[in-house]
Design a protein around this motif. Structure first.
Motif, PDB file in Angstrom:
ATOM      1  N   PHE A 168      -7.855  -7.803   9.329  1.00 40.02           N
ATOM      2  CA  PHE A 168      -6.504  -8.255   9.647  1.00 40.02           C
ATOM      3  C   PHE A 168      -6.282  -9.709   9.235  1.00 40.02           C
ATOM      4  CE2 PHE A 168      -7.264  -4.538  12.142  1.00 40.02           C
ATOM      5  CZ  PHE A 168      -6.078  -3.835  11.982  1.00 40.02           C
ATOM      6  N   LEU A 169      -7.323 -10.509   9.296  1.00 48.31           N
ATOM      7  CA  LEU A 169      -7.226 -11.897   8.848  1.00 48.31           C
ATOM      8  C   LEU A 169      -6.906 -11.948   7.358  1.00 48.31           C
ATOM      9  CD1 LEU A 169      -7.623 -14.836   9.872  1.00 48.31           C
ATOM     10  CD2 LEU A 169      -9.987 -14.639   9.109  1.00 48.31           C
ATOM     11  N   ILE A 170      -7.657 -11.205   6.568  1.00 51.54           N
ATOM     12  CA  ILE A 170      -7.420 -11.167   5.115  1.00 51.54           C
ATOM     13  C   ILE A 170      -6.057 -10.548   4.806  1.00 51.54           C
ATOM     14  CG2 ILE A 170      -8.241 -10.232   2.913  1.00 51.54           C
ATOM     15  CD1 ILE A 170      -9.958 -12.536   4.144  1.00 51.54           C
ATOM     16  N   ALA A 171      -5.703  -9.468   5.500  1.00 48.16           N
ATOM     17  CA  ALA A 171      -4.400  -8.828   5.254  1.00 48.16           C
ATOM     18  C   ALA A 171      -3.258  -9.786   5.554  1.00 48.16           C
ATOM     19  CB  ALA A 171      -4.273  -7.561   6.096  1.00 48.16           C
ATOM     20  N   GLY A 172      -3.356 -10.519   6.645  1.00 47.01           N
ATOM     21  CA  GLY A 172      -2.312 -11.482   7.000  1.00 47.01           C
ATOM     22  C   GLY A 172      -2.200 -12.604   5.982  1.00 47.01           C
ATOM     23  N   ILE A 173      -3.332 -13.114   5.544  1.00 47.94           N
ATOM     24  CA  ILE A 173      -3.341 -14.190   4.538  1.00 47.94           C
ATOM     25  C   ILE A 173      -2.748 -13.689   3.220  1.00 47.94           C
ATOM     26  CG2 ILE A 173      -4.846 -15.622   3.094  1.00 47.94           C
ATOM     27  CD1 ILE A 173      -6.691 -15.866   5.604  1.00 47.94           C
ATOM     28  N   ARG A 174      -3.135 -12.479   2.817  1.00 47.43           N
ATOM     29  CA  ARG A 174      -2.603 -11.926   1.563  1.00 47.43           C
ATOM     30  C   ARG A 174      -1.094 -11.738   1.625  1.00 47.43           C
ATOM     31  NH1 ARG A 174      -5.276  -6.910  -0.597  1.00 47.43           N
ATOM     32  NH2 ARG A 174      -4.196  -7.586  -2.458  1.00 47.43           N
ATOM     33  N   LYS A 175      -0.593 -11.279   2.768  1.00 49.19           N
ATOM     34  CA  LYS A 175       0.864 -11.120   2.918  1.00 49.19           C
ATOM     35  C   LYS A 175       1.552 -12.480   2.860  1.00 49.19           C
ATOM     36  CE  LYS A 175       0.870  -6.818   5.589  1.00 49.19           C
ATOM     37  NZ  LYS A 175      -0.570  -6.514   5.472  1.00 49.19           N
ATOM     38  N   LEU A 176       0.948 -13.462   3.491  1.00 48.84           N
ATOM     39  CA  LEU A 176       1.506 -14.815   3.492  1.00 48.84           C
ATOM     40  C   LEU A 176       1.574 -15.383   2.075  1.00 48.84           C
ATOM     41  CD1 LEU A 176       2.480 -17.051   5.448  1.00 48.84           C
ATOM     42  CD2 LEU A 176       0.118 -17.827   5.566  1.00 48.84           C
ATOM     43  N   LEU A 177       0.519 -15.163   1.303  1.00 47.96           N
ATOM     44  CA  LEU A 177       0.468 -15.694  -0.062  1.00 47.96           C
ATOM     45  C   LEU A 177       1.334 -14.907  -1.047  1.00 47.96           C
ATOM     46  CD1 LEU A 177      -3.345 -16.527  -0.302  1.00 47.96           C
ATOM     47  CD2 LEU A 177      -1.430 -18.114   0.075  1.00 47.96           C
ATOM     48  N   ALA A 178       1.642 -13.658  -0.717  1.00 45.15           N
ATOM     49  CA  ALA A 178       2.475 -12.824  -1.594  1.00 45.15           C
ATOM     50  C   ALA A 178       3.756 -12.444  -0.854  1.00 45.15           C
ATOM     51  CB  ALA A 178       1.696 -11.584  -2.014  1.00 45.15           C
ATOM     52  N   TRP A 179       4.392 -13.438  -0.278  1.00 46.56           N
ATOM     53  CA  TRP A 179       5.559 -13.238   0.587  1.00 46.56           C
ATOM     54  C   TRP A 179       6.636 -12.366  -0.060  1.00 46.56           C
ATOM     55  CZ3 TRP A 179       6.010 -15.215   5.580  1.00 46.56           C
ATOM     56  CH2 TRP A 179       7.262 -15.038   6.185  1.00 46.56           C
ATOM     57  N   ASN A 180       7.103 -12.764  -1.245  1.00 46.58           N
ATOM     58  CA  ASN A 180       8.198 -12.035  -1.901  1.00 46.58           C
ATOM     59  C   ASN A 180       7.797 -10.617  -2.279  1.00 46.58           C
ATOM     60  OD1 ASN A 180       9.941 -14.200  -1.658  1.00 46.58           O
ATOM     61  ND2 ASN A 180       9.377 -15.052  -3.647  1.00 46.58           N
ATOM     62  N   ALA A 181       6.593 -10.445  -2.804  1.00 44.85           N
ATOM     63  CA  ALA A 181       6.125  -9.109  -3.176  1.00 44.85           C
ATOM     64  C   ALA A 181       5.980  -8.218  -1.945  1.00 44.85           C
ATOM     65  CB  ALA A 181       4.797  -9.201  -3.919  1.00 44.85           C
ATOM     66  N   THR A 182       5.499  -8.802  -0.841  1.00 48.50           N
ATOM     67  CA  THR A 182       5.336  -8.017   0.377  1.00 48.50           C
ATOM     68  C   THR A 182       6.686  -7.650   0.975  1.00 48.50           C
ATOM     69  OG1 THR A 182       3.239  -9.149   0.774  1.00 48.50           O
ATOM     70  CG2 THR A 182       4.157  -7.919   2.606  1.00 48.50           C
ATOM     71  N   PRO A 227       7.278 -11.732   8.749  1.00 46.68           N
ATOM     72  CA  PRO A 227       6.641 -12.763   9.574  1.00 46.68           C
ATOM     73  C   PRO A 227       6.070 -12.210  10.883  1.00 46.68           C
ATOM     74  CG  PRO A 227       9.007 -13.169   9.416  1.00 46.68           C
ATOM     75  CD  PRO A 227       8.679 -12.056   8.472  1.00 46.68           C
ATOM     76  N   VAL A 228       6.721 -11.203  11.441  1.00 46.16           N
ATOM     77  CA  VAL A 228       6.198 -10.582  12.665  1.00 46.16           C
ATOM     78  C   VAL A 228       4.856  -9.905  12.363  1.00 46.16           C
ATOM     79  CG1 VAL A 228       6.589  -8.759  14.377  1.00 46.16           C
ATOM     80  CG2 VAL A 228       8.454 -10.319  13.754  1.00 46.16           C
ATOM     81  N   THR A 229       4.785  -9.202  11.244  1.00 50.42           N
ATOM     82  CA  THR A 229       3.545  -8.539  10.843  1.00 50.42           C
ATOM     83  C   THR A 229       2.435  -9.560  10.611  1.00 50.42           C
ATOM     84  OG1 THR A 229       4.764  -6.710   9.856  1.00 50.42           O
ATOM     85  CG2 THR A 229       2.498  -7.039   9.095  1.00 50.42           C
ATOM     86  N   ILE A 230       2.747 -10.626   9.907  1.00 49.29           N
ATOM     87  CA  ILE A 230       1.752 -11.675   9.649  1.00 49.29           C
ATOM     88  C   ILE A 230       1.281 -12.297  10.960  1.00 49.29           C
ATOM     89  CG2 ILE A 230       1.401 -13.971   8.635  1.00 49.29           C
ATOM     90  CD1 ILE A 230       3.303 -13.033   6.338  1.00 49.29           C
ATOM     91  N   LEU A 231       2.192 -12.555  11.861  1.00 52.97           N
ATOM     92  CA  LEU A 231       1.829 -13.122  13.158  1.00 52.97           C
ATOM     93  C   LEU A 231       0.895 -12.190  13.928  1.00 52.97           C
ATOM     94  CD1 LEU A 231       2.253 -15.397  15.247  1.00 52.97           C
ATOM     95  CD2 LEU A 231       4.183 -14.085  16.114  1.00 52.97           C
ATOM     96  N   ILE A 232       1.200 -10.908  13.918  1.00 53.70           N
ATOM     97  CA  ILE A 232       0.348  -9.934  14.610  1.00 53.70           C
ATOM     98  C   ILE A 232      -1.029  -9.878  13.961  1.00 53.70           C
ATOM     99  CG2 ILE A 232       0.001  -7.463  15.063  1.00 53.70           C
ATOM    100  CD1 ILE A 232       3.105  -7.308  15.396  1.00 53.70           C
TER     101      ILE A 232
END
Length: 132
Positions: free
Chosen positions: A20-34, A51-56
């Motif tokens: 979940f740490l890696i998934a959250g970081i990847r979503k954060l770094l690929a904001w527009n694509a996600t 942002p809710v998903t990244i926070l979780i």
């Protein structure tokens, strides 16, 4: 007499948290694509859902690693993971080329949710533990 190997439990929490740490970081770094991916999945309000998903994902991972409110976090992450399986890995709608991949991801999420349920059940209540 029940004995618990806290080092093994800490390692297990860290191992499940890293996903979940890696998934959250990847979503954060690929904001527009996600955001576009969330839109393609039909998730309502993808700009709010991201942002809710990244926070979780990040918050849950950090809480698991730190040993903070393990029961509550594990229950929340189990629900989140089951929801993710149902929303993002709809193998029953997949074409033949992606069916196996989506089925595997769906089943992986079920297994992770099962791990969270076991963690939620086995963690001591907050008032009976330190940050182990």
């Amino acid at each position: 007499m029940k004995t618990t190997n806290t080092a093994v439990i800490r390692a297990a929490r860290a191992l499940i948290a890293v996903l979940f740490l890696i998934a959250g970081i990847r979503k954060l770094l690929a904001w527009n694509a996600t955001t576009a991916y969330f839109s393609a999945l039909g998730i309502p309000f993808p700009k709010l859902a991201l942002p809710v998903t990244i926070l979780i994902e990040l918050g849950g991972a950090i809480a698991l690693i730190a040993g903070w409110r393990i029961r509550a976090v594990a229950w929340g992450m189990a629900v989140f993971t089951l929801g993710s399986a149902l929303i993002a890995h709809r193998f029953w709608l997949a074409d033949p080329v992606t069916f196996g991949n989506q089925l595997n991801h769906f089943l992986k999420n079920l297994a992770i949710a099962g791990g969270f349920l076991l963690l939620a059940q086995s963690a001591p209540p907050v008032e009976q533990r330190d940050a182990s």
